[in-house]
Design a protein around this motif. Structure first.
Motif, PDB file in Angstrom:
ATOM      1  N   LEU A 186       0.827  -1.200   0.000  1.00  0.00           N
ATOM      2  CA  LEU A 186       0.000   0.000   0.000  1.00  0.00           C
ATOM      3  C   LEU A 186       0.867   1.258   0.000  1.00  0.00           C
ATOM      4  CD1 LEU A 186      -2.861   1.116   0.108  1.00  0.00           C
ATOM      5  CD2 LEU A 186      -2.750   0.968   2.589  1.00  0.00           C
ATOM      6  N   THR A 187       1.947   1.266   0.721  1.00  0.00           N
ATOM      7  CA  THR A 187       2.857   2.408   0.761  1.00  0.00           C
ATOM      8  C   THR A 187       3.462   2.662  -0.608  1.00  0.00           C
ATOM      9  OG1 THR A 187       3.389   1.818   3.048  1.00  0.00           O
ATOM     10  CG2 THR A 187       4.847   3.376   1.955  1.00  0.00           C
ATOM     11  N   GLU A 188       3.850   1.617  -1.273  1.00  0.00           N
ATOM     12  CA  GLU A 188       4.421   1.773  -2.610  1.00  0.00           C
ATOM     13  C   GLU A 188       3.395   2.327  -3.594  1.00  0.00           C
ATOM     14  OE1 GLU A 188       5.838  -2.147  -3.373  1.00  0.00           O
ATOM     15  OE2 GLU A 188       7.777  -1.794  -2.428  1.00  0.00           O
ATOM     16  N   LYS A 189       2.130   1.908  -3.446  1.00  0.00           N
ATOM     17  CA  LYS A 189       1.079   2.431  -4.321  1.00  0.00           C
ATOM     18  C   LYS A 189       0.869   3.925  -4.079  1.00  0.00           C
ATOM     19  CE  LYS A 189      -1.571  -1.827  -4.777  1.00  0.00           C
ATOM     20  NZ  LYS A 189      -2.832  -2.503  -4.450  1.00  0.00           N
TER      21      LYS A 189
ATOM     22  N   GLY B  56       1.515   7.175  -6.661  1.00  0.00           N
ATOM     23  CA  GLY B  56       0.477   8.161  -6.967  1.00  0.00           C
ATOM     24  C   GLY B  56       0.904   9.587  -6.654  1.00  0.00           C
ATOM     25  N   LEU B  57       1.807   9.743  -5.687  1.00  0.00           N
ATOM     26  CA  LEU B  57       2.246  11.077  -5.300  1.00  0.00           C
ATOM     27  C   LEU B  57       3.359  11.622  -6.178  1.00  0.00           C
ATOM     28  CD1 LEU B  57       2.231  10.984  -1.402  1.00  0.00           C
ATOM     29  CD2 LEU B  57       0.719  12.243  -2.909  1.00  0.00           C
ATOM     30  N   LEU B  58       4.150  10.794  -6.758  1.00  0.00           N
ATOM     31  CA  LEU B  58       5.276  11.263  -7.573  1.00  0.00           C
ATOM     32  C   LEU B  58       4.836  12.165  -8.722  1.00  0.00           C
ATOM     33  CD1 LEU B  58       7.781   8.281  -7.641  1.00  0.00           C
ATOM     34  CD2 LEU B  58       8.060  10.520  -6.600  1.00  0.00           C
ATOM     35  N   PRO B  59       3.823  11.837  -9.500  1.00  0.00           N
ATOM     36  CA  PRO B  59       3.412  12.762 -10.567  1.00  0.00           C
ATOM     37  C   PRO B  59       2.924  14.105 -10.010  1.00  0.00           C
ATOM     38  CG  PRO B  59       2.470  10.598 -10.951  1.00  0.00           C
ATOM     39  CD  PRO B  59       3.105  10.569  -9.607  1.00  0.00           C
TER      40      PRO B  59
ATOM     41  N   VAL C 205       4.502  17.783 -10.900  1.00  0.00           N
ATOM     42  CA  VAL C 205       3.718  18.901 -11.436  1.00  0.00           C
ATOM     43  C   VAL C 205       3.913  20.147 -10.575  1.00  0.00           C
ATOM     44  CG1 VAL C 205       1.354  19.725 -11.786  1.00  0.00           C
ATOM     45  CG2 VAL C 205       2.017  17.476 -12.608  1.00  0.00           C
ATOM     46  N   VAL C 206       3.890  19.994  -9.251  1.00  0.00           N
ATOM     47  CA  VAL C 206       4.096  21.135  -8.359  1.00  0.00           C
ATOM     48  C   VAL C 206       5.483  21.715  -8.565  1.00  0.00           C
ATOM     49  CG1 VAL C 206       4.316  21.820  -5.930  1.00  0.00           C
ATOM     50  CG2 VAL C 206       2.415  20.380  -6.656  1.00  0.00           C
ATOM     51  N   PHE C 207       6.488  20.893  -8.720  1.00  0.00           N
ATOM     52  CA  PHE C 207       7.852  21.359  -8.957  1.00  0.00           C
ATOM     53  C   PHE C 207       7.938  22.122 -10.276  1.00  0.00           C
ATOM     54  CE2 PHE C 207      12.182  20.612 -10.603  1.00  0.00           C
ATOM     55  CZ  PHE C 207      12.881  21.291  -9.623  1.00  0.00           C
TER      56      PHE C 207
END
Length: 138
Positions: free
Chosen positions: A17-20, A24-27, A31-33
């Motif tokens: 679940l942590t890896e999922k 999901g947070l990396l994209p 985008v924020v960066f």
């Protein structure tokens, strides 16, 4: 006995679940960066100076503003064009009106102490606030 199934069955091949969540947070982080970089660069590029204001000396209106009370360099006073004594200001000046204050034109050679003395006299004559007209060309 029947084997009880979990709601989220895990297998050796499935990511945790942590890896999922991380996937999901990396994209979103990317985008924020990229938005941060965009606004930094846009702020640097758009850091131009304000456009030059039109030259007020060329378009200057040579008419003098209407002044109620004029103070000359030697300290003489004129009210509506006629000379007036300082001690007669209380009698000759109109009643104080906050929306239509007394307009005061002062010669640039008048000292600050003389101007402060005049303000005190005007305050005593019932005009606590006046409009001091200045010459923007100086």
């Amino acid at each position: 006995m029947k084997q009880q199934q979990t709601f989220f069955p895990e297998s050796d091949n499935d990511p945790s679940l942590t890896e999922k969540l991380e996937e999901g947070l990396l994209p979103l982080i990317n985008v924020v960066f990229l938005l941060l970089l965009f606004f930094l660069i846009a702020g640097i590029v758009l850091q131009d100076q304000l456009p030059a204001l039109p030259d007020t000396a060329n378009g200057r209106d040579e008419r003098r503003p209407d002044m109620d009370l004029v103070v000359e360099a030697d300290g003489n006073l004129r009210f509506d064009g006629s000379p007036i004594e300082r001690n007669a200001l209380g009698e000759k000046l109109p009643e104080y009106n906050e929306s239509d204050r007394l307009r005061l034109g002062v010669d640039e050679q008048l000292s600050m102490s003389e101007l402060e003395s005049l303000f005190q006299t005007l305050d005593e004559a019932g005009h606590p606030q006046v409009i001091l007209l200045t010459d923007p060309g100086q």
